[in-house]
Design a protein around this motif. Structure first.
Motif, short mmCIF file in Angstrom:
data_model
loop_
_atom_site.label_atom_id
_atom_site.label_comp_id
_atom_site.label_asym_id
_atom_site.label_seq_id
_atom_site.Cartn_x
_atom_site.Cartn_y
_atom_site.Cartn_z
N ASN A 117 0.87 -1.17 0.00
CA ASN A 117 0.00 0.00 0.00
C ASN A 117 0.91 1.23 0.00
O ASN A 117 2.14 1.10 -0.07
CB ASN A 117 -0.98 -0.01 1.19
CG ASN A 117 -0.27 -0.08 2.53
OD1 ASN A 117 0.75 0.58 2.75
ND2 ASN A 117 -0.80 -0.89 3.44
N ASP A 118 0.31 2.42 0.08
CA ASP A 118 1.10 3.64 -0.10
C ASP A 118 2.14 3.87 1.00
O ASP A 118 3.08 4.67 0.81
CB ASP A 118 0.17 4.86 -0.16
CG ASP A 118 -0.60 4.93 -1.47
OD1 ASP A 118 -0.22 4.19 -2.41
OD2 ASP A 118 -1.57 5.70 -1.56
N THR A 119 2.00 3.21 2.12
CA THR A 119 3.00 3.36 3.19
C THR A 119 3.89 2.12 3.34
O THR A 119 4.72 2.07 4.24
CB THR A 119 2.31 3.66 4.54
OG1 THR A 119 1.39 2.60 4.86
CG2 THR A 119 1.56 4.98 4.48
N HIS A 120 3.70 1.14 2.47
CA HIS A 120 4.54 -0.05 2.44
C HIS A 120 4.91 -0.31 0.98
O HIS A 120 4.29 -1.13 0.29
CB HIS A 120 3.81 -1.26 3.05
CG HIS A 120 3.43 -1.08 4.48
ND1 HIS A 120 2.28 -0.41 4.86
CD2 HIS A 120 4.04 -1.47 5.63
CE1 HIS A 120 2.19 -0.40 6.19
NE2 HIS A 120 3.25 -1.02 6.68
N GLU A 121 5.91 0.45 0.52
CA GLU A 121 6.31 0.43 -0.87
C GLU A 121 7.82 0.65 -0.97
O GLU A 121 8.36 1.55 -0.32
CB GLU A 121 5.58 1.53 -1.65
CG GLU A 121 5.96 1.61 -3.11
CD GLU A 121 5.22 2.71 -3.86
OE1 GLU A 121 5.59 2.98 -5.01
OE2 GLU A 121 4.28 3.30 -3.29
N LEU A 122 8.48 -0.16 -1.80
CA LEU A 122 9.93 -0.08 -1.99
C LEU A 122 10.20 0.05 -3.49
O LEU A 122 9.73 -0.78 -4.27
CB LEU A 122 10.62 -1.33 -1.44
CG LEU A 122 10.29 -1.68 0.02
CD1 LEU A 122 10.88 -3.05 0.38
CD2 LEU A 122 10.82 -0.61 0.97
N ASP A 123 10.96 1.09 -3.89
CA ASP A 123 11.04 1.46 -5.30
C ASP A 123 12.45 1.59 -5.84
O ASP A 123 13.37 2.02 -5.13
CB ASP A 123 10.39 2.84 -5.52
CG ASP A 123 8.98 2.94 -5.01
OD1 ASP A 123 8.14 2.18 -5.50
OD2 ASP A 123 8.73 3.78 -4.12
N PHE A 124 12.57 1.26 -7.13
CA PHE A 124 13.54 1.87 -8.03
C PHE A 124 12.76 2.79 -8.94
O PHE A 124 11.75 2.37 -9.55
CB PHE A 124 14.24 0.82 -8.90
CG PHE A 124 15.37 0.08 -8.26
CD1 PHE A 124 16.63 0.66 -8.13
CD2 PHE A 124 15.17 -1.21 -7.79
CE1 PHE A 124 17.67 -0.04 -7.56
CE2 PHE A 124 16.21 -1.91 -7.21
CZ PHE A 124 17.47 -1.32 -7.08
N GLU A 125 13.19 4.03 -9.09
CA GLU A 125 12.59 4.95 -10.04
C GLU A 125 13.71 5.64 -10.80
O GLU A 125 14.63 6.21 -10.20
CB GLU A 125 11.70 5.96 -9.33
CG GLU A 125 10.46 5.32 -8.70
CD GLU A 125 9.60 6.32 -7.96
OE1 GLU A 125 8.50 6.64 -8.47
OE2 GLU A 125 10.03 6.78 -6.89
N ILE A 126 13.64 5.58 -12.12
CA ILE A 126 14.71 6.10 -12.97
C ILE A 126 14.12 7.14 -13.91
O ILE A 126 13.13 6.89 -14.60
CB ILE A 126 15.35 4.97 -13.78
CG1 ILE A 126 15.96 3.91 -12.84
CG2 ILE A 126 16.43 5.52 -14.72
CD1 ILE A 126 16.39 2.63 -13.55
N GLY A 127 14.75 8.32 -13.96
CA GLY A 127 14.27 9.36 -14.85
C GLY A 127 15.34 10.41 -15.09
O GLY A 127 16.47 10.31 -14.60
N TYR A 128 14.98 11.44 -15.84
CA TYR A 128 15.94 12.50 -16.15
C TYR A 128 16.30 13.29 -14.90
O TYR A 128 17.45 13.68 -14.70
CB TYR A 128 15.37 13.42 -17.23
CG TYR A 128 16.41 14.38 -17.76
CD1 TYR A 128 17.32 13.98 -18.75
CD2 TYR A 128 16.51 15.69 -17.27
CE1 TYR A 128 18.29 14.85 -19.22
CE2 TYR A 128 17.47 16.56 -17.73
CZ TYR A 128 18.37 16.13 -18.70
OH TYR A 128 19.33 16.99 -19.15
N GLY A 129 15.32 13.53 -14.05
CA GLY A 129 15.56 14.30 -12.83
C GLY A 129 15.47 15.79 -13.08
O GLY A 129 15.70 16.26 -14.20
N ASP A 130 15.16 16.56 -12.03
CA ASP A 130 15.09 18.01 -12.23
C ASP A 130 16.50 18.60 -12.24
O ASP A 130 17.47 17.97 -11.79
CB ASP A 130 14.20 18.68 -11.18
CG ASP A 130 14.71 18.52 -9.76
OD1 ASP A 130 15.91 18.77 -9.51
OD2 ASP A 130 13.92 18.14 -8.87
N GLN A 131 16.61 19.81 -12.72
CA GLN A 131 17.93 20.42 -12.94
C GLN A 131 18.68 20.63 -11.64
O GLN A 131 19.92 20.48 -11.58
CB GLN A 131 17.78 21.76 -13.67
CG GLN A 131 19.07 22.31 -14.23
CD GLN A 131 19.77 21.36 -15.20
OE1 GLN A 131 19.10 20.66 -15.98
NE2 GLN A 131 21.09 21.30 -15.14
N VAL A 132 17.97 20.97 -10.56
CA VAL A 132 18.63 21.18 -9.27
C VAL A 132 19.33 19.92 -8.80
O VAL A 132 20.51 19.94 -8.40
CB VAL A 132 17.61 21.66 -8.22
CG1 VAL A 132 18.26 21.72 -6.83
CG2 VAL A 132 17.06 23.03 -8.59
#
Length: 254
Positions: free
Chosen positions: A132-147
């Motif tokens: 659920n939204d409080t039991h989640e483990l991620d890999f997330e890959i993207g361009y990312g923001d400039q900062v």
């Protein structure tokens, strides 16, 4: 003749006595082994660890998977034994599939092709575990923001990878990886002495981060593959179609 008779009789008697003695030794040795084994405390006896066989999904089909798309159309199909997932530009599509079954401790791996994603696009390739939204483990890959890209000194041919526990406790670690490559993303879930999960995120068997969680095996996870247009992953709504290829997913329980 008499001499030969006594010689033959003596030889026969000797062989009989040797045979009896050998049987007696074998019997005693067998008894000794039994006594020795039973005298070893149970906690010290050798045992074979119980390991769940490796479960592999090769994406020749979508058996044992189901749609989990939240926004937009289910933009995915099987292509050359790969799962291809994409999102369209100028949308907030969130395209996902998930395993039918849920799992607990073990090693979860995804073999993923990470392409060149749109510069500044708010898009994410996801390989993650969800209860659920409080039991989640991620890999997330993207361009990312400039900062963030400037903080990490990201090169033009590099993307940003997030390893995240969404809560219990919250944990996020960011690093870089080269675009247009295949990677094996792994989340290992073990238990500590208090029977709480310890999560370890790895790419190509190199550890990125580790975090002890506040919960254990009463919480089981479904396995997800996704491409989503998410606002925190870049600087603007996606201008291009972003995609990922998943070659396989595996789970090795323990």
């Amino acid at each position: 003749m008499l001499k030969n008779y006594y010689k033959t009789a003596s030889l026969a008697l000797g062989m009989l006595l040797f045979s009896c003695a050998s049987e007696d030794i074998i019997e005693k040795n067998q008894n000794a082994t039994t006594v020795s084994d039973s005298s070893i405390p149970t906690s010290l006896r050798k045992s074979t660890p119980r390991v769940t066989p490796l479960k592999t999904w090769d994406f020749n089909d979508l058996n044992e998977w189901e749609d989990a798309t939240q926004v937009g159309n289910p933009n995915y199909w099987i292509e050359n034994s790969n799962l291809r997932i994409f999102t369209n530009p100028n949308t907030w599509e969130r395209v996902k599939i998930k395993s039918v079954a849920a799992y607990a401790t073990g090693s979860y791996s995804w073999r993923v092709f990470v392409p060149a994603m749109g510069e500044g696009d708010m898009a994410s390739i996801g390989a993650f575990l969800y209860n659920n939204d409080t039991h989640e483990l991620d890999f997330e890959i993207g361009y990312g923001d400039q900062v963030l890209r400037e903080e990490l000194n990201a090169a033009p041919d590099e993307l940003i990878v997030y390893t995240t526990s969404q809560a219990n406790p919250y944990h996020s670690f960011q690093s870089k990886l080269k675009r247009e490559n295949w990677y094996t993303l792994t989340i290992d879930l073990s238990l500590n002495a208090k029977k709480k999960y310890v999560a370890t995120w790895k790419i190509d068997n190199q550890i990125l981060s580790t975090r002890t969680l506040t919960y254990g095996t009463n919480t089981k996870f479904k396995i997800f593959c996704s491409v989503e247009n998410l606002s925190f992953m870049g600087d603007h709504i996606p201008y291009t179609q972003n995609y990922a290829l998943f070659d396989w997913v595996t789970f090795q329980g323990n």
